[in-house]
Design a protein around this motif. Structure first.
Motif, PDB file in Angstrom:
ATOM      1  N   LEU A   1     -11.154  63.601 -81.496  1.00 47.08           N
ATOM      2  CA  LEU A   1     -12.472  63.413 -80.887  1.00 47.08           C
ATOM      3  C   LEU A   1     -12.800  64.495 -79.857  1.00 47.08           C
ATOM      4  O   LEU A   1     -13.918  65.028 -79.832  1.00 47.08           O
ATOM      5  N   ASP A   2     -11.833  64.837 -79.002  1.00 44.50           N
ATOM      6  CA  ASP A   2     -12.078  65.869 -77.986  1.00 44.50           C
ATOM      7  C   ASP A   2     -12.432  67.204 -78.635  1.00 44.50           C
ATOM      8  O   ASP A   2     -13.345  67.917 -78.174  1.00 44.50           O
ATOM      9  N   ASN A   3     -11.728  67.549 -79.688  1.00 41.21           N
ATOM     10  CA  ASN A   3     -11.955  68.851 -80.320  1.00 41.21           C
ATOM     11  C   ASN A   3     -13.170  68.856 -81.237  1.00 41.21           C
ATOM     12  O   ASN A   3     -13.817  69.895 -81.398  1.00 41.21           O
ATOM     13  N   MET A   4     -13.518  67.723 -81.828  1.00 42.42           N
ATOM     14  CA  MET A   4     -14.785  67.628 -82.553  1.00 42.42           C
ATOM     15  C   MET A   4     -15.947  67.842 -81.586  1.00 42.42           C
ATOM     16  O   MET A   4     -16.915  68.558 -81.893  1.00 42.42           O
ATOM     17  N   LYS A   5     -15.852  67.236 -80.393  1.00 39.24           N
ATOM     18  CA  LYS A   5     -16.903  67.408 -79.389  1.00 39.24           C
ATOM     19  C   LYS A   5     -16.970  68.857 -78.917  1.00 39.24           C
ATOM     20  O   LYS A   5     -18.054  69.409 -78.703  1.00 39.24           O
ATOM     21  N   ARG A   6     -15.796  69.480 -78.750  1.00 41.15           N
ATOM     22  CA  ARG A   6     -15.760  70.888 -78.328  1.00 41.15           C
ATOM     23  C   ARG A   6     -16.490  71.772 -79.332  1.00 41.15           C
ATOM     24  O   ARG A   6     -17.341  72.598 -78.946  1.00 41.15           O
ATOM     25  N   VAL A   7     -16.187  71.605 -80.607  1.00 43.89           N
ATOM     26  CA  VAL A   7     -16.818  72.432 -81.635  1.00 43.89           C
ATOM     27  C   VAL A   7     -18.298  72.059 -81.779  1.00 43.89           C
ATOM     28  O   VAL A   7     -19.149  72.936 -81.969  1.00 43.89           O
ATOM     29  N   ARG A   8     -18.607  70.767 -81.663  1.00 47.80           N
ATOM     30  CA  ARG A   8     -20.017  70.333 -81.705  1.00 47.80           C
ATOM     31  C   ARG A   8     -20.828  70.997 -80.599  1.00 47.80           C
ATOM     32  O   ARG A   8     -21.961  71.444 -80.820  1.00 47.80           O
ATOM     33  N   ASP A   9     -20.239  71.069 -79.403  1.00 42.99           N
ATOM     34  CA  ASP A   9     -20.934  71.697 -78.278  1.00 42.99           C
ATOM     35  C   ASP A   9     -21.110  73.202 -78.513  1.00 42.99           C
ATOM     36  O   ASP A   9     -22.157  73.781 -78.172  1.00 42.99           O
ATOM     37  N   ASP A  10     -20.097  73.847 -79.097  1.00 41.96           N
ATOM     38  CA  ASP A  10     -20.229  75.267 -79.442  1.00 41.96           C
ATOM     39  C   ASP A  10     -21.344  75.467 -80.465  1.00 41.96           C
ATOM     40  O   ASP A  10     -22.125  76.422 -80.393  1.00 41.96           O
ATOM     41  N   LEU A  11     -21.424  74.565 -81.433  1.00 41.05           N
ATOM     42  CA  LEU A  11     -22.460  74.648 -82.459  1.00 41.05           C
ATOM     43  C   LEU A  11     -23.850  74.439 -81.844  1.00 41.05           C
ATOM     44  O   LEU A  11     -24.814  75.118 -82.224  1.00 41.05           O
ATOM     45  N   SER A  12     -23.945  73.525 -80.899  1.00 42.09           N
ATOM     46  CA  SER A  12     -25.224  73.287 -80.224  1.00 42.09           C
ATOM     47  C   SER A  12     -25.703  74.546 -79.503  1.00 42.09           C
ATOM     48  O   SER A  12     -26.890  74.893 -79.544  1.00 42.09           O
ATOM     49  N   TRP A  13     -24.752  75.243 -78.838  1.00 45.75           N
ATOM     50  CA  TRP A  13     -25.131  76.480 -78.143  1.00 45.75           C
ATOM     51  C   TRP A  13     -25.484  77.579 -79.139  1.00 45.75           C
ATOM     52  O   TRP A  13     -26.393  78.379 -78.902  1.00 45.75           O
ATOM     53  N   PHE A  14     -24.793  77.611 -80.286  1.00 42.36           N
ATOM     54  CA  PHE A  14     -25.127  78.563 -81.351  1.00 42.36           C
ATOM     55  C   PHE A  14     -26.579  78.357 -81.795  1.00 42.36           C
ATOM     56  O   PHE A  14     -27.334  79.314 -81.980  1.00 42.36           O
ATOM     57  N   ILE A  15     -26.977  77.100 -81.949  1.00 44.34           N
ATOM     58  CA  ILE A  15     -28.355  76.779 -82.332  1.00 44.34           C
ATOM     59  C   ILE A  15     -29.326  77.198 -81.234  1.00 44.34           C
ATOM     60  O   ILE A  15     -30.375  77.808 -81.495  1.00 44.34           O
ATOM     61  N   ASP A  16     -28.969  76.901 -79.984  1.00 43.10           N
ATOM     62  CA  ASP A  16     -29.841  77.252 -78.858  1.00 43.10           C
ATOM     63  C   ASP A  16     -30.079  78.763 -78.763  1.00 43.10           C
ATOM     64  O   ASP A  16     -31.157  79.200 -78.343  1.00 43.10           O
ATOM     65  N   LYS A  17     -29.082  79.533 -79.157  1.00 47.22           N
ATOM     66  CA  LYS A  17     -29.215  80.993 -79.059  1.00 47.22           C
ATOM     67  C   LYS A  17     -30.314  81.551 -79.958  1.00 47.22           C
ATOM     68  O   LYS A  17     -30.746  82.697 -79.789  1.00 47.22           O
ATOM     69  N   PHE A  18     -30.796  80.768 -80.902  1.00 50.65           N
ATOM     70  CA  PHE A  18     -31.904  81.205 -81.757  1.00 50.65           C
ATOM     71  C   PHE A  18     -33.267  80.873 -81.127  1.00 50.65           C
ATOM     72  O   PHE A  18     -34.303  81.187 -81.699  1.00 50.65           O
ATOM     73  N   ASP A  19     -33.213  80.238 -79.994  1.00 51.16           N
ATOM     74  CA  ASP A  19     -34.415  79.927 -79.223  1.00 51.16           C
ATOM     75  C   ASP A  19     -34.677  81.095 -78.257  1.00 51.16           C
ATOM     76  O   ASP A  19     -33.756  81.537 -77.559  1.00 51.16           O
ATOM     77  N   TYR A  20     -35.905  81.602 -78.235  1.00 48.36           N
ATOM     78  CA  TYR A  20     -36.227  82.772 -77.408  1.00 48.36           C
ATOM     79  C   TYR A  20     -35.881  82.565 -75.932  1.00 48.36           C
ATOM     80  O   TYR A  20     -35.620  83.530 -75.197  1.00 48.36           O
ATOM     81  N   ARG A  21     -35.855  81.309 -75.490  1.00 47.75           N
ATOM     82  CA  ARG A  21     -35.563  81.043 -74.085  1.00 47.75           C
ATOM     83  C   ARG A  21     -34.120  81.394 -73.719  1.00 47.75           C
ATOM     84  O   ARG A  21     -33.787  81.584 -72.549  1.00 47.75           O
ATOM     85  N   TYR A  22     -33.232  81.459 -74.721  1.00 44.92           N
ATOM     86  CA  TYR A  22     -31.804  81.707 -74.452  1.00 44.92           C
ATOM     87  C   TYR A  22     -31.329  83.052 -74.996  1.00 44.92           C
ATOM     88  O   TYR A  22     -30.129  83.321 -75.024  1.00 44.92           O
ATOM     89  N   VAL A  23     -32.275  83.881 -75.423  1.00 45.69           N
ATOM     90  CA  VAL A  23     -31.889  85.119 -76.098  1.00 45.69           C
ATOM     91  C   VAL A  23     -31.029  86.028 -75.218  1.00 45.69           C
ATOM     92  O   VAL A  23     -30.161  86.768 -75.713  1.00 45.69           O
TER      93      VAL A  23
END
Length: 239
Positions: free
Chosen positions: A193-215
């Motif tokens: 569970l801890d590591n699924m959450k870790r990778v999930r959070d990394d994936l969330s930031w990967f998605i956010d990086k496609f938002d111009y606000r986080y470029v």
């Protein structure tokens, strides 16, 4: 233990920096099984008798084709087709087909449908992997019970993919008992569970990086988040 234990490959896998050590073990077995199947062994009568009968799954037929021993694969598939044709010729010629009754209970398929259904779920490479794969998992439990060094490696790992988490979770009551079982399950659940959450959070930031606000924000640990997620969810390592 009377049966063989595989302490070295299991310890080596847990020393790797990877998202799932069991995936690493399985992939190593898979490569060895492909190499064995496409090596000189395919000309041995006892092995050809098995490949003629059960064939290969979709996943492993692709890997066998990519192995480049096209003649070896062609020879195996030719005799596999010979057997399939012979078997289905006999079955289809002797089978009587009748319309289903509305009032008759459905029974298990037999004859041609049963033969093809069995063929769809059989694979020589899968069977060869499974013979050793279960022993690897048993070795995980053996080392967890007997070796403090392994317990430290286990707890320090990056968790497991969902499929291999399930394999260990289901096997645990067969291999451990009492306090040792409870300790293992607690470690296993926390790691997963801890590591699924870790990778999930990394994936969330990967998605956010496609938002111009986080470029202009740093990628942090997200640049390879998608392939790591695919391993966690589907037990597949993207090359």
């Amino acid at each position: 233990m009377k049966e063989q234990l595989y302490t070295i490959p299991v310890m080596d896998a847990y020393r790797e920096d990877c998202e799932c050590p069991v995936c690493s073990m399985y992939n190593s077995l898979e490569l060895k099984a492909i190499d064995f199947t496409m090596g000189p062994s395919y000309m041995e009568d006892d092995i050809r008798a098995v490949t003629d009968k059960i064939g290969f799954c979709n996943t492993h037929i692709k890997q066998l084709y990519n192995n480049q021993n096209r003649l070896g694969l062609a020879l195996m598939l030719k005799t596999h087709m010979d057997k399939t044709i012979d078997d289905l010729t006999k079955l289809s010629g002797s089978e009587k087909i009748s319309a289903p009754s509305l009032f008759k209970k459905k029974t298990e398929s037999k004859g041609v449908p049963a033969y093809i259904e069995a063929l769809k779920h059989s694979c020589y490479v899968c069977d060869r992997i499974e013979m050793t794969y279960k022993r690897y998992l048993i070795t995980v439990f053996y080392l967890y019970k007997k070796e403090s060094e392994f317990r430290d490696l286990f707890r320090a790992s990056k968790g497991l993919c969902t499929n291999h988490y399930a394999d260990l979770y289901q096997m645990a009551p067969e291999q451990l008992s009492g306090d040792m079982l409870q300790s293992f399950l607690a470690d296993l659940n926390k790691l997963y569970l801890d590591n699924m959450k870790r990778v999930r959070d990394d994936l969330s930031w990967f998605i956010d990086k496609f938002d111009y606000r986080y470029v202009n924000e740093p990628w942090k640990n997200s640049q390879d988040a998608l392939p790591r997620t695919i391993q966690k969810t589907n037990s597949f390592q993207v090359e």
